[in-house]
Each structure stands twice: as C-alpha cells, then as structure tokens.
Design a protein around this motif. Structure first.
Motif, PDB file in Angstrom:
ATOM      1  N   ILE A  20       0.846  -1.204   0.000  1.00 34.93           N
ATOM      2  CA  ILE A  20       0.000   0.000   0.000  1.00 34.93           C
ATOM      3  C   ILE A  20       0.882   1.255   0.000  1.00 34.93           C
ATOM      4  O   ILE A  20       0.617   2.216  -0.732  1.00 34.93           O
ATOM      5  N   ALA A  21       1.953   1.236   0.792  1.00 40.06           N
ATOM      6  CA  ALA A  21       2.855   2.407   0.843  1.00 40.06           C
ATOM      7  C   ALA A  21       3.490   2.653  -0.531  1.00 40.06           C
ATOM      8  O   ALA A  21       3.571   3.789  -1.012  1.00 40.06           O
ATOM      9  N   LEU A  22       3.908   1.581  -1.184  1.00 43.22           N
ATOM     10  CA  LEU A  22       4.541   1.722  -2.500  1.00 43.22           C
ATOM     11  C   LEU A  22       3.527   2.231  -3.539  1.00 43.22           C
ATOM     12  O   LEU A  22       3.817   3.147  -4.325  1.00 43.22           O
ATOM     13  N   LEU A  23       2.326   1.664  -3.521  1.00 41.27           N
ATOM     14  CA  LEU A  23       1.287   2.098  -4.467  1.00 41.27           C
ATOM     15  C   LEU A  23       0.893   3.552  -4.216  1.00 41.27           C
ATOM     16  O   LEU A  23       0.642   4.314  -5.152  1.00 41.27           O
ATOM     17  N   THR A  24       0.873   3.944  -2.947  1.00 39.68           N
ATOM     18  CA  THR A  24       0.530   5.332  -2.609  1.00 39.68           C
ATOM     19  C   THR A  24       1.575   6.280  -3.185  1.00 39.68           C
ATOM     20  O   THR A  24       1.248   7.310  -3.786  1.00 39.68           O
ATOM     21  N   ALA A  25       2.840   5.925  -3.006  1.00 39.62           N
ATOM     22  CA  ALA A  25       3.913   6.787  -3.543  1.00 39.62           C
ATOM     23  C   ALA A  25       3.847   6.859  -5.062  1.00 39.62           C
ATOM     24  O   ALA A  25       3.968   7.947  -5.653  1.00 39.62           O
ATOM     25  N   LEU A  26       3.600   5.725  -5.701  1.00 42.50           N
ATOM     26  CA  LEU A  26       3.536   5.709  -7.175  1.00 42.50           C
ATOM     27  C   LEU A  26       2.334   6.517  -7.672  1.00 42.50           C
ATOM     28  O   LEU A  26       2.429   7.228  -8.673  1.00 42.50           O
ATOM     29  N   SER A  27       1.201   6.437  -6.964  1.00 39.33           N
ATOM     30  CA  SER A  27       0.014   7.207  -7.366  1.00 39.33           C
ATOM     31  C   SER A  27       0.277   8.698  -7.196  1.00 39.33           C
ATOM     32  O   SER A  27      -0.127   9.499  -8.033  1.00 39.33           O
ATOM     33  N   ARG A  28       0.952   9.055  -6.119  1.00 39.69           N
ATOM     34  CA  ARG A  28       1.182  10.474  -5.814  1.00 39.69           C
ATOM     35  C   ARG A  28       2.190  11.081  -6.784  1.00 39.69           C
ATOM     36  O   ARG A  28       1.979  12.156  -7.329  1.00 39.69           O
ATOM     37  N   GLU A  29       3.265  10.338  -7.039  1.00 33.86           N
ATOM     38  CA  GLU A  29       4.371  10.913  -7.815  1.00 33.86           C
ATOM     39  C   GLU A  29       4.226  10.723  -9.322  1.00 33.86           C
ATOM     40  O   GLU A  29       4.900  11.402 -10.096  1.00 33.86           O
ATOM     41  N   PRO A 241     -20.769   2.611 -21.635  1.00 39.04           N
ATOM     42  CA  PRO A 241     -22.001   3.331 -21.273  1.00 39.04           C
ATOM     43  C   PRO A 241     -23.233   2.442 -21.143  1.00 39.04           C
ATOM     44  O   PRO A 241     -24.176   2.813 -20.439  1.00 39.04           O
ATOM     45  N   GLU A 242     -23.250   1.281 -21.788  1.00 38.99           N
ATOM     46  CA  GLU A 242     -24.438   0.419 -21.720  1.00 38.99           C
ATOM     47  C   GLU A 242     -24.333  -0.579 -20.577  1.00 38.99           C
ATOM     48  O   GLU A 242     -24.857  -1.683 -20.656  1.00 38.99           O
ATOM     49  N   THR A 243     -23.618  -0.212 -19.525  1.00 43.80           N
ATOM     50  CA  THR A 243     -23.495  -1.092 -18.353  1.00 43.80           C
ATOM     51  C   THR A 243     -23.841  -0.300 -17.091  1.00 43.80           C
ATOM     52  O   THR A 243     -23.787   0.935 -17.103  1.00 43.80           O
ATOM     53  N   PRO A 244     -24.149  -0.990 -16.007  1.00 45.94           N
ATOM     54  CA  PRO A 244     -24.493  -0.286 -14.763  1.00 45.94           C
ATOM     55  C   PRO A 244     -23.338   0.565 -14.220  1.00 45.94           C
ATOM     56  O   PRO A 244     -23.574   1.474 -13.430  1.00 45.94           O
ATOM     57  N   LEU A 245     -22.107   0.282 -14.621  1.00 40.62           N
ATOM     58  CA  LEU A 245     -20.964   1.052 -14.109  1.00 40.62           C
ATOM     59  C   LEU A 245     -20.428   2.023 -15.168  1.00 40.62           C
ATOM     60  O   LEU A 245     -19.291   2.484 -15.084  1.00 40.62           O
ATOM     61  N   GLY A 246     -21.282   2.319 -16.139  1.00 38.02           N
ATOM     62  CA  GLY A 246     -20.843   3.115 -17.289  1.00 38.02           C
ATOM     63  C   GLY A 246     -20.512   4.553 -16.984  1.00 38.02           C
ATOM     64  O   GLY A 246     -19.863   5.221 -17.787  1.00 38.02           O
ATOM     65  N   SER A 247     -20.942   5.075 -15.830  1.00 36.06           N
ATOM     66  CA  SER A 247     -20.687   6.496 -15.569  1.00 36.06           C
ATOM     67  C   SER A 247     -19.472   6.707 -14.663  1.00 36.06           C
ATOM     68  O   SER A 247     -19.188   7.829 -14.262  1.00 36.06           O
ATOM     69  N   TYR A 248     -18.775   5.637 -14.339  1.00 36.38           N
ATOM     70  CA  TYR A 248     -17.606   5.780 -13.464  1.00 36.38           C
ATOM     71  C   TYR A 248     -16.372   6.214 -14.259  1.00 36.38           C
ATOM     72  O   TYR A 248     -16.298   6.028 -15.472  1.00 36.38           O
ATOM     73  N   GLU A 249     -15.430   6.812 -13.537  1.00 34.08           N
ATOM     74  CA  GLU A 249     -14.186   7.290 -14.159  1.00 34.08           C
ATOM     75  C   GLU A 249     -13.345   6.137 -14.682  1.00 34.08           C
ATOM     76  O   GLU A 249     -13.332   5.054 -14.081  1.00 34.08           O
ATOM     77  N   ARG A 250     -12.613   6.382 -15.735  1.00 33.94           N
ATOM     78  CA  ARG A 250     -11.669   5.364 -16.198  1.00 33.94           C
ATOM     79  C   ARG A 250     -10.471   5.278 -15.250  1.00 33.94           C
ATOM     80  O   ARG A 250     -10.194   6.191 -14.482  1.00 33.94           O
ATOM     81  N   GLY A 251      -9.779   4.146 -15.325  1.00 36.98           N
ATOM     82  CA  GLY A 251      -8.604   3.958 -14.470  1.00 36.98           C
ATOM     83  C   GLY A 251      -7.396   4.700 -15.015  1.00 36.98           C
ATOM     84  O   GLY A 251      -7.419   5.234 -16.129  1.00 36.98           O
ATOM     85  N   SER A 252      -6.344   4.705 -14.235  1.00 35.69           N
ATOM     86  CA  SER A 252      -5.150   5.475 -14.589  1.00 35.69           C
ATOM     87  C   SER A 252      -4.150   4.610 -15.376  1.00 35.69           C
ATOM     88  O   SER A 252      -3.712   3.556 -14.903  1.00 35.69           O
ATOM     89  N   ALA A 253      -3.797   5.083 -16.588  1.00 41.18           N
ATOM     90  CA  ALA A 253      -2.763   4.396 -17.365  1.00 41.18           C
ATOM     91  C   ALA A 253      -1.430   4.472 -16.625  1.00 41.18           C
ATOM     92  O   ALA A 253      -0.643   3.515 -16.610  1.00 41.18           O
ATOM     93  N   ASP A 254      -1.204   5.603 -15.998  1.00 41.28           N
ATOM     94  CA  ASP A 254       0.051   5.831 -15.288  1.00 41.28           C
ATOM     95  C   ASP A 254       0.255   4.785 -14.162  1.00 41.28           C
ATOM     96  O   ASP A 254       1.320   4.166 -14.062  1.00 41.28           O
ATOM     97  N   LEU A 255      -0.786   4.595 -13.363  1.00 37.79           N
ATOM     98  CA  LEU A 255      -0.653   3.621 -12.267  1.00 37.79           C
ATOM     99  C   LEU A 255      -0.553   2.198 -12.825  1.00 37.79           C
ATOM    100  O   LEU A 255       0.188   1.361 -12.301  1.00 37.79           O
ATOM    101  N   THR A 256      -1.262   1.929 -13.915  1.00 37.98           N
ATOM    102  CA  THR A 256      -1.188   0.594 -14.536  1.00 37.98           C
ATOM    103  C   THR A 256       0.253   0.274 -14.927  1.00 37.98           C
ATOM    104  O   THR A 256       0.768  -0.824 -14.665  1.00 37.98           O
ATOM    105  N   VAL A 257       0.906   1.253 -15.555  1.00 39.55           N
ATOM    106  CA  VAL A 257       2.295   1.050 -15.992  1.00 39.55           C
ATOM    107  C   VAL A 257       3.189   0.759 -14.775  1.00 39.55           C
ATOM    108  O   VAL A 257       4.033  -0.144 -14.790  1.00 39.55           O
ATOM    109  N   SER A 258       2.991   1.515 -13.717  1.00 42.64           N
ATOM    110  CA  SER A 258       3.816   1.292 -12.516  1.00 42.64           C
ATOM    111  C   SER A 258       3.596  -0.102 -11.936  1.00 42.64           C
ATOM    112  O   SER A 258       4.543  -0.755 -11.482  1.00 42.64           O
TER     113      SER A 258
END
Ligand code: SF4
Length: 350
Positions: A20-29, A241-258
């Motif tokens: 969690i600490a590592l993911l937090t740092a990667l998300s922040r930076e 958009p044709e799903t119940p979760l269609g209005s949620y934000e997309r995920g972060s490419a940046d965090l995915t790469v990390s």
C-alpha cells in the motif's frame, strides 16, 4: 521507497502495508517520479536478464461475444440488449489462424464470453483442429470458468495456456462488480485447478475499477504472489455506457504502468502484456509499459467485420496498429525502440 523496491526485487513479495505504501507513492508521484523511475530501472533489468529485448506477439481471435454472465462493467454482458452478437465457426477460426501463421504468429489466443453454445464437444473439435494444423504453435484459451473435467478435456485436446483474470481478490469489491450468482472463490479455485492440470495460467485485474482502493490492489498482488501465474494481464478500467458502471471514471494508465513494474519484480519470468486497454486510453502507455517490464503484445486477428462487436469497453483499438494488418508497422516501431519480435511461441521460461 527505494528500500521497499529493493526488498521486492530480493524477496519477490511485500507485506500488505508495504504494497500500500509503494502504491501510494507511485500514485502520488506518477510513474516518472523518483519512485517510479527507480522501479522501472529495476524492472527493466530483470526483464532483460530473462528475455533480453524480446517482445512476443500473440494473435487474438475473439470468437464469440455471447456470454451467460452479467458482470456489471462489461459491454458484452448478457444484460446489454444493444450488443450485436456473433459467433465464429470452427472453419472461420482456423482461417484466422492460417492468416496469423503467415504473419509469423506462433501463439493463438481464443477469447470469448462464457457462451454455452461452445460446449465441450465443439471446443475440443476446435482445439484439436488447431493443434493438428499448427503443431508448432501455442494455443491459449480465455473462455471463463468451467469444471475441472472440462478444463482437462481442453488440455488433452492440445491447449497449452489459459487466461482467467481474477478481476479483484477482495470479496467485498468483487461483490460490487459482479451479480450475486458469481463467486470470487470459484474463480480463484479455477485458476489453481488450471495450474494443477498443467496449463500455463494468466490471472489479472483492472486498475481503477469502480470502488477499488489501493488496499484492494495490494490484495490483488498478494493473491498473485500466492498463485504464481505464468502470465498476468492488467489494464485500466474503461467504462462502457451500456453497463451499470458506465458512468464511473476510467482507471489510470500511469498507475497501470507502474504496477507492471511491481509485477516484473514479483515474478521475474512472467509473461506480461502491454494490454489493448492500456493502448486505448493512451497509445504511448504501451511503449512505456515495455519500459516497465512488459514483454507481450496481442494484436487482433479477429475478422474485420466482427472486431467492433467485441465491445467489452468503449473505444477499443482494433483497426490500426492493434490489427494484424498493422503487424508489420508494429514490428518496425518495436525495432526502432530496440526490441526484437522473435518467431517463437514465447513460452514461460523453465
Ligand atoms: S467479463 Fe467475461 S464473464 Fe463477465 S460478462 Fe464480460 S465476457 Fe462475460
């Protein structure tokens, strides 16, 4: 954070609070901050140790978009009446393999929804036909949760690998993304069963799916640490958009790469795709992913007239570099970046 990355490189696992600490740092930076840069250098060195500059290409054949399930995020869920459904015949699948073979693919990935039409008999016929005609190719299946008996039939017919994203290892989170008739425990059990039968298995999850916390991602990483799959597929959540979760934000490419970098240190020999979802939200991210230890790409070999119908999320790239016809261009781009695309099945090194 360097001490945590050093520990991950040495021990291939961290405690949950350390993840969690590592993911937090990667998300922040961001992935190119101090922590991400250090992680990338380590991940790249590990990838080069086991794979050199090789990137394996897999030919993806999406053979049915019928599905009996109703996952709340998926564009081809059974509850989406607007999905235009299709199935490929055994002959069409073999035709796509032939085209792929000519393009130098030596792995074919058969991906589909959980479609009851493709019962054991039909699947065994398709797999056996592929195995007979392409003895030098790997056959990867991505067709969901089945019984042990069914998986054994697939394996005996000649399939080598099986992709089954676990989606999230946190039961509460799983319950928010799936209907009550689906079970995380069964999905995880399927992965262990597949591995036990002898398949090279791939787990994986979406980054930034609705309600996901960094603690959930830490739990995903701990599950992957227990399973030790030969492949891991992760991509950012992209709403449909044709799903119940269609209005949620997309995920972060940046965090995915990390996170790809974290996975490379956890499982040094893992086959790690730079996924289509990543390329869809940010074309440059797939190249960045290679710099974080990814070593697989999966161009689309499905017939052109059905590609847009396998619409699990919106905006999926399939008509240009991601399409098999763009393979020559993809290879030359990889060459410019200093990568090789060997004529090889690209198995997990033993
Ligand atoms: S995620 Fe897979 S199992 Fe779920 S609805 Fe989509 S195709 Fe079916």
């Amino acid at each position: 954070m360097r001490n945590l990355i050093d520990k991950l490189e040495r021990e291939h696992i961290l405690e949950k609070d350390e993840f969690i600490a590592l993911l937090t740092a990667l998300s922040r930076e961001g992935h190119d901050g101090e922590t991400g840069t250090y992680l990338a250098a380590k991940a790249l060195a590990v990838r080069e140790k086991y794979f050199g500059r090789d990137v394996y290409l897999r030919g993806l054949i999406e053979f049915t978009n019928y599905c009996k399930n109703d996952c709340l995020y998926c564009g081809i869920r059974r509850g989406n009446p607007k999905a235009e459904r299709y199935r490929l015949s055994a002959r069409e699948i073999l035709d796509r393999c032939r085209a792929g073979y000519e393009l130098d693919f030596r792995t074919f990935v058969l991906q589909g929804g959980e479609d009851p039409y493709f019962n054991d008999e039909r699947m065994v016929e398709i797999i056996s036909g592929m195995r007979q005609e392409f003895p030098d190719c790997a056959i990867t299946l991505s067709v969901g949760e089945k019984s042990r008996e069914t998986y054994e039939k697939y394996y005996q017919a000649g399939a080598d690998r099986f992709l089954l994203r676990h989606e999230t290892a946190a039961p509460d989170h799983y319950g928010l993304l799936h209907p009550a008739d689906m079970s995380l425990a069964n999905r995880q059990e399927c992965l262990f069963t597949l591995k036990d039968i002898g398949f090279q298995v791939g787990a994986g999850f979406m980054v930034g799916s609705p309600f996901q916390t960094l603690e959930n991602i830490a739990e995903d990483l701990l599950f992957i640490g227990r399973l030790k799959p030969q492949m891991v597929g992760i991509g950012p959540f992209i709403p449909h958009p044709e799903t119940p979760l269609g209005s949620y934000e997309r995920g972060s490419a940046d965090l995915t790469v990390s996170i790809l970098g974290i996975l490379r240190l956890m499982l040094p020999k893992v086959l790690l795709p730079a996924t289509t979802a990543l390329g869809t939200i940010d074309p440059e991210s797939r190249e960045k992913a290679l710099g974080y230890g990814a070593n697989v790409m999966m161009p689309n070999l499905s017939p052109l007239n059905v590609r847009q119908k396998y619409d699990i999320y919106v905006g999926k790239i399939h008509l240009d570099e991601e399409a098999a016809e763009g393979v020559a261009r993809l290879k030359s781009r990889l060459k410019e970046l200093g990568y090789e695309t060997p004529l090889s099945r690209g198995d997990f090194p033993v």
